[in-house]
Design a protein around this motif. Sequence first.
Motif, PDB file in Angstrom:
ATOM      1  N   GLU A 188      32.493   6.219  42.294  1.00 18.08           N
ATOM      2  CA  GLU A 188      33.679   6.620  41.538  1.00 18.08           C
ATOM      3  C   GLU A 188      33.707   8.127  41.303  1.00 18.08           C
ATOM      4  O   GLU A 188      34.771   8.737  41.316  1.00 18.08           O
ATOM      5  CB  GLU A 188      33.744   5.857  40.223  1.00 18.08           C
TER       6      GLU A 188
ATOM      7  N   PRO B 152      38.187  -7.334  37.383  1.00 12.78           N
ATOM      8  CA  PRO B 152      39.568  -7.292  36.900  1.00 12.78           C
ATOM      9  C   PRO B 152      39.939  -8.545  36.111  1.00 12.78           C
ATOM     10  O   PRO B 152      39.423  -9.638  36.378  1.00 12.78           O
ATOM     11  CB  PRO B 152      40.388  -7.186  38.192  1.00 12.78           C
TER      12      PRO B 152
ATOM     13  N   ASP C 284      36.571  -1.461  47.049  1.00  5.41           N
ATOM     14  CA  ASP C 284      37.532  -2.549  46.918  1.00  5.41           C
ATOM     15  C   ASP C 284      38.720  -2.257  47.840  1.00  5.41           C
ATOM     16  O   ASP C 284      39.450  -1.291  47.643  1.00  5.41           O
ATOM     17  CB  ASP C 284      37.999  -2.676  45.471  1.00  5.41           C
TER      18      ASP C 284
ATOM     19  N   ARG D 153      30.352  -1.257  40.968  1.00  3.15           N
ATOM     20  CA  ARG D 153      31.312  -0.158  41.086  1.00  3.15           C
ATOM     21  C   ARG D 153      31.037   0.786  42.256  1.00  3.15           C
ATOM     22  O   ARG D 153      31.875   1.645  42.556  1.00  3.15           O
ATOM     23  CB  ARG D 153      31.360   0.624  39.776  1.00  3.15           C
TER      24      ARG D 153
ATOM     25  N   TRP E 216      29.757  -3.333  36.501  1.00  4.79           N
ATOM     26  CA  TRP E 216      30.677  -4.119  37.316  1.00  4.79           C
ATOM     27  C   TRP E 216      32.128  -3.850  36.967  1.00  4.79           C
ATOM     28  O   TRP E 216      32.480  -3.653  35.810  1.00  4.79           O
ATOM     29  CB  TRP E 216      30.407  -5.613  37.131  1.00  4.79           C
ATOM     30  N   ASP E 217      32.961  -3.898  37.982  1.00  2.00           N
ATOM     31  CA  ASP E 217      34.404  -3.942  37.813  1.00  2.00           C
ATOM     32  C   ASP E 217      34.827  -5.391  38.039  1.00  2.00           C
ATOM     33  O   ASP E 217      34.712  -5.912  39.154  1.00  2.00           O
ATOM     34  CB  ASP E 217      35.080  -3.016  38.832  1.00  2.00           C
TER      35      ASP E 217
ATOM     36  N   GLY F 250      34.548  -9.936  41.319  1.00  2.00           N
ATOM     37  CA  GLY F 250      34.324  -8.564  40.859  1.00  2.00           C
ATOM     38  C   GLY F 250      33.336  -7.879  41.783  1.00  2.00           C
ATOM     39  O   GLY F 250      32.937  -8.415  42.817  1.00  2.00           O
TER      40      GLY F 250
END
Length: 295
Positions: free
Chosen positions: A218, A86, A112, A108, A83-84, A105
Amino acid sequence: MARSILVIGAGVAGLAAAWSARRRGAQVTVISAGVGETALAGGAVDDVPWEQVERAARLLGSDLPAGDLAPAARQFAAELGLWDVPQASGVRLATVAGRIRPARGRDRALLDLGSLRRTRVLIPRAARAAWDADALAEALTDEPFARARGLRFLPVDAPVLRFDDERQIADGDLAARHDDPARLSWLLDRLRQALEGAGGAGAILLGPWLGARAPRAEALAARLGVPVGEAVIGAGSPAGLRFEAARDALLAAIGAARRHGRVRAVGGDPGGRADRARASRSTWRARTCRSPRTR
């Protein structure tokens, strides 16, 4: 002697409990059976229902600031590696229903939209029953968040499906094919062609197809030079498969035992002794124990 902890359930709550107990030196066994709620989720990480966040933001006329994550929560997310989340802000995610919703969140693999301003987002067309790039682009462009940020979603022709059966196979099966580096490179070439044909864009939004064992978005974005990611779907998303893979890897890394079965009874242990569990035809009987205090 190390305390023994029995964790019932292997969703995110059970995983966090097992991780926390192992940090405190306990011997941990996790018991679960079947698919839990986390494995059915779409990959958005919410601390409160997102609809409440959206209503509050509209009343205030601006996005709500995200609360700071506790150090333990940051460490847990980092070790899970999926997970991202922030530290001081949330994210914005597109759904296949044509909404742009806030979240604390994200898996990934999800795109976003929160950092995008005054740009186009390409949505490749694909002949799949649950994917209508034209309708999705129209709905997302009309979202208040998109209008405020100057985002325009553009459907484009791009051959993101390689084989005929990919029109019909499940999202999880198509996502699993992109775990193959060769297939990911094939997709990269098609997305690069789509970018060139459209004269550039700020991001690319795809269906839930970018990896079953791990998020592959990513890696695509790094090679393509623009953000790439999935839209959020409901139950049955490959995000659940990615969570299960990350969960199993984390349980193995921390040395927690895993057992398959159902707990049919839980009883108190007045003496506070370590838990005891007994298996019978994949069904467990467990005694509870006093857990370490959380400060």
